[in-house]
Motif scaffolding. Structure first.
Motif, PDB file in Angstrom:
ATOM      1  N   ASP A 209      15.538  12.437  11.676  1.00  0.00           N
ATOM      2  CA  ASP A 209      14.714  13.623  11.436  1.00  0.00           C
ATOM      3  C   ASP A 209      14.173  13.633  10.011  1.00  0.00           C
ATOM      4  OD1 ASP A 209      15.185  14.462  14.007  1.00  0.00           O
ATOM      5  OD2 ASP A 209      16.848  15.790  13.475  1.00  0.00           O
ATOM      6  N   ALA A 210      15.020  13.226   9.045  1.00  0.00           N
ATOM      7  CA  ALA A 210      14.574  13.190   7.650  1.00  0.00           C
ATOM      8  C   ALA A 210      13.465  12.160   7.465  1.00  0.00           C
ATOM      9  CB  ALA A 210      15.757  12.858   6.733  1.00  0.00           C
ATOM     10  N   TYR A 211      13.595  11.046   8.164  1.00  0.00           N
ATOM     11  CA  TYR A 211      12.575  10.005   8.059  1.00  0.00           C
ATOM     12  C   TYR A 211      11.256  10.485   8.665  1.00  0.00           C
ATOM     13  CZ  TYR A 211       9.990   5.730   9.084  1.00  0.00           C
ATOM     14  OH  TYR A 211       9.018   4.797   9.188  1.00  0.00           O
ATOM     15  N   SER A 299     -10.985   5.795  10.625  1.00  0.00           N
ATOM     16  CA  SER A 299     -11.631   6.855  11.396  1.00  0.00           C
ATOM     17  C   SER A 299     -10.776   8.117  11.468  1.00  0.00           C
ATOM     18  CB  SER A 299     -11.930   6.353  12.816  1.00  0.00           C
ATOM     19  OG  SER A 299     -10.724   5.922  13.440  1.00  0.00           O
ATOM     20  N   SER A 300      -9.468   7.995  11.196  1.00  0.00           N
ATOM     21  CA  SER A 300      -8.558   9.140  11.178  1.00  0.00           C
ATOM     22  C   SER A 300      -7.417   8.833  10.225  1.00  0.00           C
ATOM     23  CB  SER A 300      -8.024   9.441  12.587  1.00  0.00           C
ATOM     24  OG  SER A 300      -7.281   8.343  13.068  1.00  0.00           O
ATOM     25  N   PRO A 301      -6.773   9.865   9.667  1.00  0.00           N
ATOM     26  CA  PRO A 301      -5.708   9.633   8.683  1.00  0.00           C
ATOM     27  C   PRO A 301      -4.576   8.777   9.254  1.00  0.00           C
ATOM     28  CG  PRO A 301      -6.360  11.927   8.666  1.00  0.00           C
ATOM     29  CD  PRO A 301      -7.057  11.298   9.831  1.00  0.00           C
ATOM     30  N   GLY A 302      -4.207   7.769   8.479  1.00  0.00           N
ATOM     31  CA  GLY A 302      -3.070   6.945   8.866  1.00  0.00           C
ATOM     32  C   GLY A 302      -3.413   5.792   9.785  1.00  0.00           C
ATOM     33  N   ILE A 303      -4.677   5.678  10.229  1.00  0.00           N
ATOM     34  CA  ILE A 303      -5.083   4.585  11.120  1.00  0.00           C
ATOM     35  C   ILE A 303      -6.244   3.847  10.451  1.00  0.00           C
ATOM     36  CG2 ILE A 303      -5.998   3.980  13.378  1.00  0.00           C
ATOM     37  CD1 ILE A 303      -4.682   6.442  14.502  1.00  0.00           C
ATOM     38  N   PHE A 304      -6.106   2.521  10.312  1.00  0.00           N
ATOM     39  CA  PHE A 304      -7.092   1.696   9.616  1.00  0.00           C
ATOM     40  C   PHE A 304      -7.551   0.579  10.543  1.00  0.00           C
ATOM     41  CE2 PHE A 304      -3.956   3.396   6.687  1.00  0.00           C
ATOM     42  CZ  PHE A 304      -4.748   4.109   5.789  1.00  0.00           C
ATOM     43  N   GLU A 324       3.663   2.616  10.827  1.00  0.00           N
ATOM     44  CA  GLU A 324       4.301   1.331  11.172  1.00  0.00           C
ATOM     45  C   GLU A 324       4.536   0.495   9.918  1.00  0.00           C
ATOM     46  OE1 GLU A 324       3.519  -2.638  13.946  1.00  0.00           O
ATOM     47  OE2 GLU A 324       2.012  -1.050  13.840  1.00  0.00           O
ATOM     48  N   LEU A 325       3.566   0.454   9.022  1.00  0.00           N
ATOM     49  CA  LEU A 325       3.722  -0.316   7.784  1.00  0.00           C
ATOM     50  C   LEU A 325       4.815   0.276   6.902  1.00  0.00           C
ATOM     51  CD1 LEU A 325      -0.049  -0.931   6.956  1.00  0.00           C
ATOM     52  CD2 LEU A 325       1.589  -2.598   7.858  1.00  0.00           C
ATOM     53  N   LEU A 326       4.866   1.617   6.814  1.00  0.00           N
ATOM     54  CA  LEU A 326       5.921   2.258   6.010  1.00  0.00           C
ATOM     55  C   LEU A 326       7.301   1.995   6.609  1.00  0.00           C
ATOM     56  CD1 LEU A 326       4.214   5.679   5.218  1.00  0.00           C
ATOM     57  CD2 LEU A 326       4.664   3.811   3.617  1.00  0.00           C
ATOM     58  N   GLU A 327       7.380   2.014   7.936  1.00  0.00           N
ATOM     59  CA  GLU A 327       8.665   1.738   8.584  1.00  0.00           C
ATOM     60  C   GLU A 327       9.103   0.307   8.320  1.00  0.00           C
ATOM     61  OE1 GLU A 327      10.730   2.020  13.022  1.00  0.00           O
ATOM     62  OE2 GLU A 327       8.636   2.593  12.703  1.00  0.00           O
ATOM     63  N   MET A 328       8.179  -0.645   8.366  1.00  0.00           N
ATOM     64  CA  MET A 328       8.509  -2.044   8.053  1.00  0.00           C
ATOM     65  C   MET A 328       8.960  -2.177   6.602  1.00  0.00           C
ATOM     66  SD  MET A 328       5.479  -4.104  10.067  1.00  0.00           S
ATOM     67  CE  MET A 328       6.112  -5.699   9.535  1.00  0.00           C
ATOM     68  N   GLN A 329       8.291  -1.465   5.701  1.00  0.00           N
ATOM     69  CA  GLN A 329       8.689  -1.518   4.291  1.00  0.00           C
ATOM     70  C   GLN A 329      10.082  -0.933   4.093  1.00  0.00           C
ATOM     71  OE1 GLN A 329       6.823   1.219   1.452  1.00  0.00           O
ATOM     72  NE2 GLN A 329       6.284  -0.547   0.185  1.00  0.00           N
ATOM     73  N   HIS A 330      10.377   0.180   4.783  1.00  0.00           N
ATOM     74  CA  HIS A 330      11.704   0.796   4.677  1.00  0.00           C
ATOM     75  C   HIS A 330      12.787  -0.133   5.221  1.00  0.00           C
ATOM     76  CE1 HIS A 330      14.662   3.986   4.513  1.00  0.00           C
ATOM     77  NE2 HIS A 330      14.981   3.728   5.779  1.00  0.00           N
ATOM     78  N   VAL A 345       3.332  -6.906   3.414  1.00  0.00           N
ATOM     79  CA  VAL A 345       3.321  -5.474   3.721  1.00  0.00           C
ATOM     80  C   VAL A 345       3.162  -4.632   2.457  1.00  0.00           C
ATOM     81  CG1 VAL A 345       4.695  -3.558   4.640  1.00  0.00           C
ATOM     82  CG2 VAL A 345       4.672  -5.754   5.842  1.00  0.00           C
ATOM     83  N   ASN A 346       3.892  -4.960   1.392  1.00  0.00           N
ATOM     84  CA  ASN A 346       3.826  -4.160   0.161  1.00  0.00           C
ATOM     85  C   ASN A 346       2.428  -4.180  -0.450  1.00  0.00           C
ATOM     86  OD1 ASN A 346       6.479  -3.325   0.232  1.00  0.00           O
ATOM     87  ND2 ASN A 346       7.237  -5.049  -0.956  1.00  0.00           N
TER      88      ASN A 346
END
Length: 358
Positions: A209-211, A299-304, A324-330, A345-346
């Motif tokens: 939930d925190a994530y 075209s929308s926030p968070g999607i490239f 997805e990229l942030l989750e991979m980095q975490h 990724v970074n």
């Protein structure tokens, strides 16, 4: 020794060096064991003396590699001059244990009856319900021992061997109590393990939930920064457009709407991304890399959306999602693989943040 007094079929696992050590210990203390001042009886002296003489001197200790373990079947028929050397107490202990083992294999109705059961009834039930040959053979041994114990006035048939029945039932009750205690301890341990699993599950849910909350905040923050800049830009353009003609004003409004929904595009060559370290590996032939370009847009926030161009021709499309990229980095997964590219990724997140947020 205790096992020897309880049952006929007891196996002892012992090493050769342990046997040799005990043998040597008996030989060294032979005088105190079988001498005149020994506390044992004359018959015991003679039996022990004969055994030690037959054994001779103890063998030396073996090296560790040769020190094997063996299984010895304890033999209760040890005799001296053809006579068994068991005491009445040992005989009674053996009889009680054999009867105890017999009752353990029968229904628990005898435990409920207490010492009021009849021994002959136990024998009859055993013949009908037990298929274990060794246990059935023990019935003959029990009968023989009871006769000997009656001769020693330890048991009497007048009360149907009440002492034996009472002591055996007490053993059974103690055994049942110990099993109950053990089962309760095992149950308590399982409860503790289950509680630990539940606590860990709750912890993981809280972390999840925190994530999710963190990810939502990041995406909202990204969208908020973009929206503020676009709003300022739009206000300026609106003021300027108010002074323009009606026809050009309509055209400008349409352009502004497209810019509000879509961010970018930003164009990079293959060599640029490779030089910045974003492209780690590439399957594009080296002689064609100079003609490859990547066009980034959102075209929308968070999607490239990334369009791969060869010269002026569209050859492929890559969709990147911020969460997805942030989750991979975490998770420390620092390589993002596509059909023909491997990206860092970074550095990819840095590029998106710089172009679309900053």
């Amino acid at each position: 020794y205790i096992a020897l007094a309880k049952t006929e079929t007891i196996t002892l696992n012992i090493s050769l060096n342990e046997m040799y050590f005990i043998h040597n210990l008996l030989k060294r203390n032979e005088e105190s064991l079988v001498g005149e001042n020994s506390e044992y009886s004359t018959e015991d002296h003679e039996a022990m003396r004969n055994i030690l003489q037959n054994l001779g001197e103890a063998p030396p200790q073996l090296p560790r590699k040769e020190n094997a373990n063996v299984d010895l079947d304890l033999d209760k028929t040890a005799k001296g001059d053809g006579q068994e050397i068991y005491s009445a107490d040992q005989l009674y202990a053996e009889t009680k244990y054999l009867l105890f083992a017999l009752l353990k294999n029968l229904p628990k109705i005898y435990i409920q009856q207490g010492e009021n059961f009849a021994i002959e009834d136990v024998f009859e039930q055993a013949y009908q319900k037990i298929n274990n040959e060794a246990i059935l053979e023990s019935i003959d041994r029990i009968k023989q021992n009871i006769e000997l114990l009656c001769e020693e006035n330890i048991l009497t048939p007048d009360d149907d061997f009440y002492k034996l029945r009472k002591d055996t039932i007490n053993e059974l009750l103690n055994d049942e109590e110990q099993l109950t205690v053990k089962a309760q301890k095992d149950l308590d341990k399982l409860d503790q393990v289950l509680q630990a699993i539940k606590d860990h599950h709750l912890f993981l849910e809280e972390q999840f939930d925190a994530y999710k909350e963190y990810l939502t905040n990041v995406r909202q923050n990204c969208n908020s920064k973009i929206s503020k800049k676009e709003k300022k830009k739009q206000d300026k353009e609106n003021k300027k457009k108010q002074k323009q003609e009606k026809k050009s004003n309509k055209k400008n409004k349409k352009d502004k709407k497209d810019k509000k929904d879509k961010k970018g595009p930003f164009k990079y060559s293959h060599s640029q991304l490779e030089k910045q370290g974003i492209i780690i590996e590439s399957e594009v032939p080296e002689d064609r890399r100079s003609s490859i370009f990547f066009v980034f847009s959102s075209s929308s926030p968070g999607i490239f959306n990334v369009v791969v161009m060869f010269s002026r021709r569209h050859i492929s499309k890559i969709s990147l999602q911020l969460d997805e990229l942030l989750e991979m980095q975490h998770a420390s997964q620092l390589e993002y693989e596509t059909e023909f590219l491997t990206l860092n990724v970074n550095l990819l997140l840095y590029l998106l943040n710089r172009d679309f947020v900053s």
